[in-house]
Enzyme design. Structure first.
Site, short mmCIF file in Angstrom:
data_model
loop_
_atom_site.label_atom_id
_atom_site.label_comp_id
_atom_site.label_asym_id
_atom_site.label_seq_id
_atom_site.Cartn_x
_atom_site.Cartn_y
_atom_site.Cartn_z
N TYR A 173 30.55 41.18 38.77
CA TYR A 173 31.69 42.10 38.84
C TYR A 173 32.07 42.50 37.42
O TYR A 173 32.52 41.65 36.64
CB TYR A 173 32.85 41.43 39.57
CG TYR A 173 34.10 42.26 39.74
CD1 TYR A 173 34.11 43.64 39.56
CD2 TYR A 173 35.30 41.64 40.11
CE1 TYR A 173 35.26 44.38 39.72
CE2 TYR A 173 36.46 42.38 40.29
CZ TYR A 173 36.45 43.75 40.09
OH TYR A 173 37.60 44.48 40.25
N THR B 83 40.59 40.54 43.09
CA THR B 83 41.79 40.83 42.30
C THR B 83 42.89 41.42 43.17
O THR B 83 44.08 41.11 43.00
CB THR B 83 41.45 41.84 41.18
OG1 THR B 83 40.34 41.36 40.45
CG2 THR B 83 42.63 42.04 40.25
N ILE C 294 32.96 48.38 47.02
CA ILE C 294 33.97 47.39 47.40
C ILE C 294 35.29 48.07 47.08
O ILE C 294 35.63 48.31 45.93
CB ILE C 294 33.81 46.06 46.66
CG1 ILE C 294 32.52 45.37 47.13
CG2 ILE C 294 35.01 45.15 46.91
CD1 ILE C 294 32.19 44.08 46.39
N LYS D 10 29.20 44.74 41.34
CA LYS D 10 30.33 45.62 41.59
C LYS D 10 30.67 46.23 40.24
O LYS D 10 31.20 45.57 39.35
CB LYS D 10 31.52 44.85 42.16
CG LYS D 10 32.74 45.74 42.41
CD LYS D 10 33.94 44.92 42.88
CE LYS D 10 35.16 45.83 43.04
NZ LYS D 10 36.38 45.05 43.41
#
Length: 293
Positions: free
Chosen positions: A135, A46, A206, A164
């Site tokens: 994610y 993103t 991350i 994540k």
């Protein structure tokens, strides 16, 4: 997967003032993160503003990172979306030889049920030639992937190796850490609680701030992984004001201001995002100036 333990950074896509992709600045960003000691790089997350890149620009960015990295660090590629069939098609046709894993976001906008989320990732896991990092980021997707769904996927698919977790919910992260299979990695997607998650048994982060302060942030996470909490929290508290600032007016506007202050990139973002306002820019610039030793 040992290669995904520690600090990964979600790379920005630098733009020139005319909004074109700035390849030379991207090269500087990649080298700055590598030289700073992070463990791996995430491409097309993103933070890369991939929603505003053309297909040609995405390939340009991906190939540039591969070329600059020269195999020095593991690479993770963002491959996600809310059209399951389209993602499966990309997984079947793209060359993933340069990548350690994919990072795939829970479907946004559609707001699927937990069963829909499970079936989406089941299709991805069955099609992916490389390991899959789930994610979860409810603030962007409008739905929360519950721990029960994560654990179900982790138990049923050997190539679903990590999540994540960016719900900003410590209790949720702790439940996944407690109940997931032994080798499943819980990776923080939230810079502010990355260290607490690591100290609780998480595998790392991350990060966004990690590409602006790669040396400091990656060392903090390594200290956390070695259970050296007192030393690690010194860096946490040092960086906490900057972490707040870089997200105050949206990501990646804040981290791009850090990079401008460092002389690495312009602070340009593409609409519908806008650059941070003058007041926030001054505060970020002051922090960066005062933090340089």
């Amino acid at each position: 997967m040992q290669s995904l333990i520690g600090t990964g950074v979600a790379l920005v896509t630098p733009f020139k003032k005319d909004f074109s992709v700035d390849i030379e600045a991207l090269q500087r960003v990649v080298n700055f993160s590598i030289d700073g000691g992070v463990e791996y790089l995430v491409v097309m997350g993103t933070t890369a503003e991939n929603a505003t890149l053309t297909a040609e620009e995405k390939e340009l960015v991906i190939n540039t990172v591969i070329d600059v990295n020269k195999g020095r660090l593991p690479l993770v590629l963002g491959v996600g979306g809310n059209n399951t069939m389209q993602i499966v098609e990309e997984l079947k046709t793209r060359d993933f030889s340069a990548f350690e894993a994919i990072l795939s976001v829970s479907p946004y906008y559609n707001k699927p049920t937990q069963e829909g989320i499970y079936q989406h990732f089941k299709a991805i896991a069955e099609a992916s030639p490389v390991p899959v990092i789930l994610y979860n980021v409810p603030g962007r997707t409008a739905s929360n992937m519950l721990p029960s769904t994560v654990i179900r996927l982790a138990n049923n698919f050997d190539n679903v190796v990590a999540i994540k977790e960016a719900a900003g919910d410590m209790a949720q992260a702790l439940k996944i850490i407690k109940d997931a299979p032994k080798d499943f990695l819980v990776i923080s997607g939230d810079d502010m609680i990355a260290l607490p998650i690591v100290l609780a048994g998480g595998a790392g982060v991350i990060s966004v701030i990690g590409q602006g302060y790669p040396k400091e942030f990656s060392e903090m996470i390594r200290l956390g992984l070695n259970k050296k909490a007192v030393e690690a929290f010194k860096t946490q508290y040092f960086l906490s004001d900057c972490i707040d600032m870089i997200f105050e007016q949206g990501n990646p506007a804040g981290i791009k201001q850090v990079f401008q202050a460092l002389g690495i990139t312009e602070n340009t973002v593409r609409l519908p995002l806008v650059s941070v306002d003058e007041s926030l820019a001054e505060r970020i610039n002051d922090f960066v100036k005062n933090s340089i030793k």
